[in-house]
Design a protein around this motif. Structure first.
Motif, PDB file in Angstrom:
ATOM      1  N   GLY A 310       0.808  -1.208   0.000  1.00  0.00           N
ATOM      2  CA  GLY A 310       0.000   0.000   0.000  1.00  0.00           C
ATOM      3  C   GLY A 310       0.845   1.262   0.000  1.00  0.00           C
ATOM      4  O   GLY A 310       2.070   1.201  -0.175  1.00  0.00           O
ATOM      5  N   PRO A 311       0.215   2.424   0.221  1.00  0.00           N
ATOM      6  CA  PRO A 311       0.946   3.705   0.202  1.00  0.00           C
ATOM      7  C   PRO A 311       2.078   3.699   1.229  1.00  0.00           C
ATOM      8  O   PRO A 311       1.912   3.203   2.344  1.00  0.00           O
ATOM      9  CB  PRO A 311      -0.134   4.728   0.571  1.00  0.00           C
ATOM     10  N   PRO A 312       3.244   4.254   0.878  1.00  0.00           N
ATOM     11  CA  PRO A 312       4.376   4.249   1.822  1.00  0.00           C
ATOM     12  C   PRO A 312       4.148   5.199   2.984  1.00  0.00           C
ATOM     13  O   PRO A 312       3.424   6.192   2.860  1.00  0.00           O
ATOM     14  CB  PRO A 312       5.542   4.730   0.952  1.00  0.00           C
ATOM     15  N   LYS A 313       4.748   4.878   4.120  1.00  0.00           N
ATOM     16  CA  LYS A 313       4.678   5.771   5.276  1.00  0.00           C
ATOM     17  C   LYS A 313       5.453   7.040   4.956  1.00  0.00           C
ATOM     18  O   LYS A 313       6.611   6.978   4.535  1.00  0.00           O
ATOM     19  CB  LYS A 313       5.268   5.090   6.508  1.00  0.00           C
ATOM     20  N   PRO A 314       4.839   8.217   5.159  1.00  0.00           N
ATOM     21  CA  PRO A 314       5.521   9.482   4.831  1.00  0.00           C
ATOM     22  C   PRO A 314       6.813   9.653   5.624  1.00  0.00           C
ATOM     23  O   PRO A 314       6.938   9.204   6.763  1.00  0.00           O
ATOM     24  CB  PRO A 314       4.491  10.545   5.231  1.00  0.00           C
ATOM     25  N   ALA A 315       7.766  10.317   5.003  1.00  0.00           N
ATOM     26  CA  ALA A 315       9.054  10.601   5.637  1.00  0.00           C
ATOM     27  C   ALA A 315       9.173  12.093   5.907  1.00  0.00           C
ATOM     28  O   ALA A 315       8.472  12.910   5.304  1.00  0.00           O
ATOM     29  CB  ALA A 315      10.196  10.149   4.736  1.00  0.00           C
ATOM     30  N   SER A 316      10.051  12.441   6.831  1.00  0.00           N
ATOM     31  CA  SER A 316      10.363  13.832   7.107  1.00  0.00           C
ATOM     32  C   SER A 316      11.667  14.181   6.409  1.00  0.00           C
ATOM     33  O   SER A 316      12.640  13.413   6.478  1.00  0.00           O
ATOM     34  CB  SER A 316      10.502  14.066   8.616  1.00  0.00           C
ATOM     35  N   GLU A 317      11.699  15.317   5.741  1.00  0.00           N
ATOM     36  CA  GLU A 317      12.895  15.755   5.019  1.00  0.00           C
ATOM     37  C   GLU A 317      13.649  16.804   5.826  1.00  0.00           C
ATOM     38  O   GLU A 317      13.048  17.581   6.561  1.00  0.00           O
ATOM     39  CB  GLU A 317      12.502  16.353   3.664  1.00  0.00           C
ATOM     40  N   PHE A 318      14.961  16.819   5.667  1.00  0.00           N
ATOM     41  CA  PHE A 318      15.764  17.874   6.279  1.00  0.00           C
ATOM     42  C   PHE A 318      17.054  18.012   5.498  1.00  0.00           C
ATOM     43  O   PHE A 318      17.379  17.171   4.660  1.00  0.00           O
ATOM     44  CB  PHE A 318      16.039  17.589   7.769  1.00  0.00           C
ATOM     45  N   THR A 319      17.766  19.080   5.743  1.00  0.00           N
ATOM     46  CA  THR A 319      19.060  19.286   5.094  1.00  0.00           C
ATOM     47  C   THR A 319      20.151  19.361   6.158  1.00  0.00           C
ATOM     48  O   THR A 319      19.900  19.756   7.301  1.00  0.00           O
ATOM     49  CB  THR A 319      19.084  20.587   4.263  1.00  0.00           C
ATOM     50  N   ILE A 320      21.334  18.966   5.764  1.00  0.00           N
ATOM     51  CA  ILE A 320      22.501  19.033   6.657  1.00  0.00           C
ATOM     52  C   ILE A 320      23.519  19.931   5.976  1.00  0.00           C
ATOM     53  O   ILE A 320      24.047  19.599   4.913  1.00  0.00           O
ATOM     54  CB  ILE A 320      23.115  17.642   6.878  1.00  0.00           C
ATOM     55  N   LYS A 321      23.777  21.055   6.570  1.00  0.00           N
ATOM     56  CA  LYS A 321      24.742  21.986   5.998  1.00  0.00           C
ATOM     57  C   LYS A 321      26.157  21.447   6.143  1.00  0.00           C
ATOM     58  O   LYS A 321      26.431  20.585   6.986  1.00  0.00           O
ATOM     59  CB  LYS A 321      24.637  23.351   6.685  1.00  0.00           C
ATOM     60  N   GLY A 322      27.056  21.969   5.336  1.00  0.00           N
ATOM     61  CA  GLY A 322      28.452  21.627   5.478  1.00  0.00           C
ATOM     62  C   GLY A 322      28.961  22.087   6.827  1.00  0.00           C
ATOM     63  O   GLY A 322      28.608  23.168   7.309  1.00  0.00           O
ATOM     64  N   GLY A 323      29.775  21.266   7.481  1.00  0.00           N
ATOM     65  CA  GLY A 323      30.310  21.625   8.782  1.00  0.00           C
ATOM     66  C   GLY A 323      29.312  21.486   9.906  1.00  0.00           C
ATOM     67  O   GLY A 323      29.490  22.081  10.970  1.00  0.00           O
ATOM     68  N   GLU A 324      28.271  20.685   9.707  1.00  0.00           N
ATOM     69  CA  GLU A 324      27.200  20.589  10.698  1.00  0.00           C
ATOM     70  C   GLU A 324      26.951  19.141  11.095  1.00  0.00           C
ATOM     71  O   GLU A 324      27.109  18.219  10.300  1.00  0.00           O
ATOM     72  CB  GLU A 324      25.929  21.188  10.098  1.00  0.00           C
ATOM     73  N   LYS A 325      26.572  18.958  12.358  1.00  0.00           N
ATOM     74  CA  LYS A 325      26.140  17.660  12.850  1.00  0.00           C
ATOM     75  C   LYS A 325      24.696  17.783  13.295  1.00  0.00           C
ATOM     76  O   LYS A 325      24.336  18.715  14.023  1.00  0.00           O
ATOM     77  CB  LYS A 325      27.007  17.185  14.013  1.00  0.00           C
ATOM     78  N   VAL A 326      23.850  16.852  12.850  1.00  0.00           N
ATOM     79  CA  VAL A 326      22.433  16.890  13.191  1.00  0.00           C
ATOM     80  C   VAL A 326      22.078  15.671  14.027  1.00  0.00           C
ATOM     81  O   VAL A 326      22.410  14.538  13.669  1.00  0.00           O
ATOM     82  CB  VAL A 326      21.556  16.924  11.916  1.00  0.00           C
ATOM     83  N   ASN A 327      21.429  15.915  15.166  1.00  0.00           N
ATOM     84  CA  ASN A 327      20.920  14.843  16.019  1.00  0.00           C
ATOM     85  C   ASN A 327      19.394  14.863  15.977  1.00  0.00           C
ATOM     86  O   ASN A 327      18.770  15.873  16.278  1.00  0.00           O
ATOM     87  CB  ASN A 327      21.375  15.020  17.471  1.00  0.00           C
ATOM     88  N   ILE A 328      18.809  13.749  15.598  1.00  0.00           N
ATOM     89  CA  ILE A 328      17.348  13.612  15.600  1.00  0.00           C
ATOM     90  C   ILE A 328      16.969  12.845  16.858  1.00  0.00           C
ATOM     91  O   ILE A 328      17.346  11.683  17.023  1.00  0.00           O
ATOM     92  CB  ILE A 328      16.868  12.856  14.349  1.00  0.00           C
ATOM     93  N   GLN A 329      16.237  13.488  17.762  1.00  0.00           N
ATOM     94  CA  GLN A 329      15.852  12.864  19.019  1.00  0.00           C
ATOM     95  C   GLN A 329      14.392  12.422  18.950  1.00  0.00           C
ATOM     96  O   GLN A 329      13.489  13.234  18.722  1.00  0.00           O
ATOM     97  CB  GLN A 329      16.048  13.833  20.181  1.00  0.00           C
ATOM     98  N   ILE A 330      14.167  11.129  19.137  1.00  0.00           N
ATOM     99  CA  ILE A 330      12.811  10.571  19.138  1.00  0.00           C
ATOM    100  C   ILE A 330      12.505  10.179  20.580  1.00  0.00           C
ATOM    101  O   ILE A 330      13.034   9.193  21.100  1.00  0.00           O
ATOM    102  CB  ILE A 330      12.715   9.355  18.203  1.00  0.00           C
ATOM    103  N   GLU A 331      11.659  10.970  21.211  1.00  0.00           N
ATOM    104  CA  GLU A 331      11.408  10.805  22.642  1.00  0.00           C
ATOM    105  C   GLU A 331      10.107  10.035  22.905  1.00  0.00           C
ATOM    106  O   GLU A 331       9.333   9.755  21.989  1.00  0.00           O
ATOM    107  CB  GLU A 331      11.365  12.178  23.313  1.00  0.00           C
ATOM    108  N   GLY A 332       9.899   9.707  24.157  1.00  0.00           N
ATOM    109  CA  GLY A 332       8.651   9.071  24.576  1.00  0.00           C
ATOM    110  C   GLY A 332       8.566   7.590  24.270  1.00  0.00           C
ATOM    111  O   GLY A 332       7.472   7.046  24.126  1.00  0.00           O
ATOM    112  N   ILE A 333       9.710   6.906  24.161  1.00  0.00           N
ATOM    113  CA  ILE A 333       9.704   5.471  23.866  1.00  0.00           C
ATOM    114  C   ILE A 333       9.612   4.695  25.182  1.00  0.00           C
ATOM    115  O   ILE A 333      10.447   4.855  26.071  1.00  0.00           O
ATOM    116  CB  ILE A 333      10.979   5.070  23.104  1.00  0.00           C
ATOM    117  N   GLU A 334       8.591   3.875  25.310  1.00  0.00           N
ATOM    118  CA  GLU A 334       8.379   3.122  26.544  1.00  0.00           C
ATOM    119  C   GLU A 334       9.231   1.850  26.568  1.00  0.00           C
ATOM    120  O   GLU A 334       9.622   1.334  25.517  1.00  0.00           O
ATOM    121  CB  GLU A 334       6.899   2.748  26.681  1.00  0.00           C
ATOM    122  N   GLY A 335       9.511   1.355  27.765  1.00  0.00           N
ATOM    123  CA  GLY A 335      10.247   0.104  27.896  1.00  0.00           C
ATOM    124  C   GLY A 335       9.467  -1.041  27.276  1.00  0.00           C
ATOM    125  O   GLY A 335       8.258  -1.160  27.497  1.00  0.00           O
TER     126      GLY A 335
END
Length: 420
Positions: A310-335
């Motif tokens: 079926g239809p694919p799950k939508p993705a989030s897009e972003f850009t990473i500039k030169g000289g940059e580090k990006v951390n994506i934090q996904i919070e609220g994950i239960e044990g």
């Protein structure tokens, strides 16, 4: 159930903190100028809506004249394309007739001649039944020419890549003689017919496809005969069926050839072209196609198996500039919950890692994926993790060693444990 929205942390590095030197003036190369010119022209194309009420009076008159000539020539004979009766007098028939008129600048006699020849070819070729045939090209499906997903406006996308034919054995097996070439051409028409079956054929609907052609390793000399046959077939029998032509992994000589033939192309044709040099496939495709619909080999998140679910799950897009580090934090994950994620950076060539950080104070972070250098040819990462305790997942992409901006995308889903 998904976790709460992720947070982005973009870390500045010493490379960014230093004052930038004034850029030195430079002259654009001939190839670069051609590339940019072709890409800029692509934005000027406006797809036709096929509303008869939007036509000029001369165009409406031409449409009626074409119908009259068709009626006089065919009368009660079967006269249809893609299951649509051309003499039915409905909107769908108008869409098809307008395609032939536009292909000949609304010259009625020329349009009728083209349409008449096309109807004859479809009958003799058996085009209406070719989709159901087993032509024995399983090894080429999903590799050489194939329909895959849709663009941002809903157009079906057809991908073409002929680099596999640099292998002489493969070339001989497919194009070794005239009969093999005919069979291949029939298969290539089959692929296009599958895409056309996805069109709406109605005013304001999706009435054309997007064509993406990968020129990497393409043996242009060997494929000249096949290419000419394909081009001739499509131009004569599928007018105005392509809304945009995107060329990726373009070698330098293609731009030179384009400059030579450009004066002979109409502005309408040139406005459909998008030309992207090697290494920029993902960046170019993301402008027209969402990452979850772009095949993984071109820097997207879509695998062939995804299309069956079926239809694919939508993705989030972003850009990473030169000289940059990006951390994506996904919070609220239960044990006990399982988080599954996909992440990709177009033309990677940077460092990637993933770690889980428990909420409990004093707990240690868990290295789910140790930092590793991703090469430009690496496909999307797909992984999952089930933590014992609640916390957050951090996906890191480190572009500090480069000055080049990169496009990227990710998606994730968190499923709670079913255990009580």
């Amino acid at each position: 159930m998904e976790a709460s929205s992720p947070m982005f942390l973009q870390q500045k590095t010493p490379l960014q903190e230093l004052p930038e030197a004034s850029p030195k003036p430079y002259k654009k190369s001939f190839v670069t100028t051609l590339m940019e010119a072709a890409t800029l022209r692509s934005t000027s194309f406006k797809e036709d809506t096929y509303f008869v009420s939007h036509l000029k009076s001369s165009e409406r008159k031409a449409l009626q004249e074409l119908k009259d000539k068709l009626m006089a020539s065919y009368g009660s004979e079967d006269c249809s394309m893609w299951g649509i009766p051309l003499l039915g007098g409905n909107d769908k028939a108008d869409v098809i007739l307008l395609k032939f008129l536009r292909a000949r600048d609304f010259r009625v006699n020329d349009s009728f001649h083209m349409l008449d020849k096309c109807l004859t070819w479809r009958r003799e070729f058996g085009a209406d039944g070719v989709v159901e045939e087993d032509l024995g090209f399983k090894e080429l499906e999903g590799l050489v020419a194939y329909m895959h997903g849709y663009d941002r406006e809903g157009h079906p996308v057809c991908y073409n890549a002929y680099g596999v034919f640099r292998d002489k054995d493969m070339y001989e097996r497919i194009f070794g003689d005239e009969e093999k070439l005919k069979k291949f051409l029939r298969w290539r028409v089959q692929v296009l017919e599958r895409g056309i079956n996805l069109l709406h054929f109605k005013p304001g609907g999706v009435n054309s496809i997007i064509q993406v052609t990968d020129l990497k390793d393409m043996p242009k000399r060997e494929l000249r005969v096949a290419s000419n046959h394909i081009l001739s077939l499509f131009q004569d029998n599928y007018p105005e069926m392509v809304a945009r032509k995107i060329f990726i992994n373009v070698p330098w000589y293609f731009s030179v050839l384009y400059s030579m033939f450009s004066p002979f192309l109409t502005q309408r044709t040139k406005s459909k072209f998008v030309i992207s040099k090697e290494g920029n496939a993902a960046e170019t495709l993301y402008k027209f196609i969402r990452p979850e619909d772009v095949p993984i080999q071109y820097g997207g998140l879509s695998r062939p198996s995804d299309l069956q679910n079926g239809p694919p799950k939508p993705a989030s897009e972003f850009t990473i500039k030169g000289g940059e580090k990006v951390n994506i934090q996904i919070e609220g994950i239960e044990g006990g919950a399982t988080i599954t994620w996909d992440i990709v950076v177009g033309g990677w060539d940077l460092e990637y890692s993933a770690e889980f950080v428990p909420n409990e104070e004093g707990s240690y972070a868990i290295a789910v994926e140790k930092p590793r250098k991703m090469s430009s040819s690496d496909e999307a990462v797909h992984n999952s993790f089930t933590p014992r305790e609640a916390g957050k997942m951090i996906l890191s992409v480190d572009n500090t060693a480069s000055r080049k901006k990169k496009v990227a995308a990710y998606r994730y889903i968190v499923r709670k444990s079913t255990l009580v």
